[in-house]
Write a protein that holds these residues in place. Structure first.
Motif, mmCIF file in Angstrom:
data_model
loop_
_atom_site.group_PDB
_atom_site.id
_atom_site.type_symbol
_atom_site.label_atom_id
_atom_site.label_comp_id
_atom_site.label_asym_id
_atom_site.label_seq_id
_atom_site.Cartn_x
_atom_site.Cartn_y
_atom_site.Cartn_z
ATOM 1 N N ASP A 1 0.801 -1.218 0.000
ATOM 2 C CA ASP A 1 0.000 0.000 0.000
ATOM 3 C C ASP A 1 0.838 1.275 0.000
ATOM 4 O O ASP A 1 0.298 2.370 -0.009
ATOM 5 N N LEU A 2 2.169 1.134 0.020
ATOM 6 C CA LEU A 2 3.070 2.283 0.007
ATOM 7 C C LEU A 2 3.601 2.535 -1.404
ATOM 8 O O LEU A 2 4.000 1.597 -2.089
ATOM 9 N N PHE B 1 -0.999 15.469 -10.406
ATOM 10 C CA PHE B 1 -2.293 16.058 -10.762
ATOM 11 C C PHE B 1 -3.269 15.807 -9.629
ATOM 12 O O PHE B 1 -3.539 14.657 -9.283
ATOM 13 N N TRP B 2 -3.769 16.860 -9.018
ATOM 14 C CA TRP B 2 -4.749 16.744 -7.946
ATOM 15 C C TRP B 2 -6.131 17.210 -8.364
ATOM 16 O O TRP B 2 -7.050 17.176 -7.577
ATOM 17 N N ALA C 1 5.813 10.196 -0.977
ATOM 18 C CA ALA C 1 5.352 8.902 -0.489
ATOM 19 C C ALA C 1 3.842 8.974 -0.317
ATOM 20 O O ALA C 1 3.308 10.005 0.100
ATOM 21 N N SER C 2 3.162 7.884 -0.661
ATOM 22 C CA SER C 2 1.711 7.792 -0.502
ATOM 23 C C SER C 2 1.372 6.473 0.148
ATOM 24 O O SER C 2 2.009 5.450 -0.137
ATOM 25 N N GLY D 1 -8.912 6.446 2.494
ATOM 26 C CA GLY D 1 -8.341 7.424 1.575
ATOM 27 C C GLY D 1 -6.858 7.208 1.363
ATOM 28 O O GLY D 1 -6.265 6.265 1.884
ATOM 29 N N VAL D 2 -6.267 8.100 0.611
ATOM 30 C CA VAL D 2 -4.839 8.058 0.311
ATOM 31 C C VAL D 2 -4.168 9.221 1.033
ATOM 32 O O VAL D 2 -4.598 10.369 0.912
ATOM 33 N N PHE D 3 -3.125 8.911 1.785
ATOM 34 C CA PHE D 3 -2.361 9.921 2.500
ATOM 35 C C PHE D 3 -1.025 10.099 1.795
ATOM 36 O O PHE D 3 -0.315 9.123 1.566
#
Length: 170
Positions: A103-104, A114-115, A149-150, A156-158
Motif C-alpha cells: 500500500d506504500l 495532478f490533484w 510517499a503515498s 483514503g490516500v495519504f
C-alpha cells in the motif's frame, strides 16, 4: 538546471540495483507536432515575420521491473521555432523513479502531480508550475523536482511531498 543535475546521481543510486536487471517491459512513444503560422498582410513593423514554422517533440519512455513495482518514467520535450527564440527550448517534463511496496508508493525525481478533477481551472493542481511558453490554457505543466510517499487505506490516500525548490514559470 544545476539542481536538476544533482538529482540524477541520487536517482541512479535509488534504483541502480533492480534497474541493472533486464526490464519486464519498455514502452516508448514520440509525438512530433509541426506548426505553421502565416499572415495574409505584410507586417507594419519590419522586425515581424510574414510566416513562422515551429516543430515540437514530446517523448515518453516507461520502463518496468519487478512486475511493475519499480518503474522509471522519462518524458523530454523540445521545441524549435524559426522566428521566436523564446519559444525554442528544451525541458525534462519527467524523470522519475517509482517504487510500490504493498500500500506504500514512493517516487523521486522530476515528476508531475495532478490533484484536480474535472473542474475548469484546476484550482487544486498546485505542485507543478504551468508552462507559460507552451500553454496559454494552463494545461501544460513543467516537471517539479520532488520526493513523495503515498499510503493507501480504506478511508483514503495519504500523501507527503518534499519539494527541494520551486520552478519559476517561464
Amino acid at each position: 538546471m544545476a539542481r536538476e543535475r544533482l538529482l540524477l546521481p541520487l536517482l541512479l543510486a535509488f534504483g541502480a540495483g533492480p534497474a541493472l536487471a533486464a526490464p519486464d517491459s519498455v514502452q516508448v512513444r514520440l509525438d512530433v507536432t509541426g506548426e505553421f503560422r502565416g499572415f495574409p498582410q505584410s507586417p507594419r513593423d519590419r522586425r515581424q515575420e510574414d510566416a513562422a514554422v515551429s516543430l515540437a517533440a514530446l517523448g515518453r519512455m516507461d520502463v518496468e521491473w519487478q512486475g511493475g513495482d519499480l518503474t522509471l518514467a522519462v518524458s523530454p520535450f523540445a521545441r524549435i521555432d524559426s522566428t521566436d527564440d523564446d519559444r525554442s527550448h528544451v525541458d525534462m517534463r519527467e524523470f522519475e523513479w517509482r517504487y510500490r511496496a504493498g500500500d506504500l508508493d514512493f517516487r523521486a525525481g522530476i515528476g508531475k502531480v495532478f490533484w484536480g478533477t474535472t473542474e475548469f481551472v484546476h484550482l487544486v493542481d498546485i505542485i507543478n508550475q504551468t508552462d507559460g511558453v507552451e500553454s496559454i490554457d494552463g494545461e501544460d505543466k513543467l516537471g517539479q523536482p520532488l520526493a513523495a510517499a503515498s499510503y493507501t487505506t480504506p478511508i483514503g490516500v495519504f500523501s507527503g511531498f518534499v519539494l527541494p525548490y520551486f520552478r519559476e514559470r517561464n
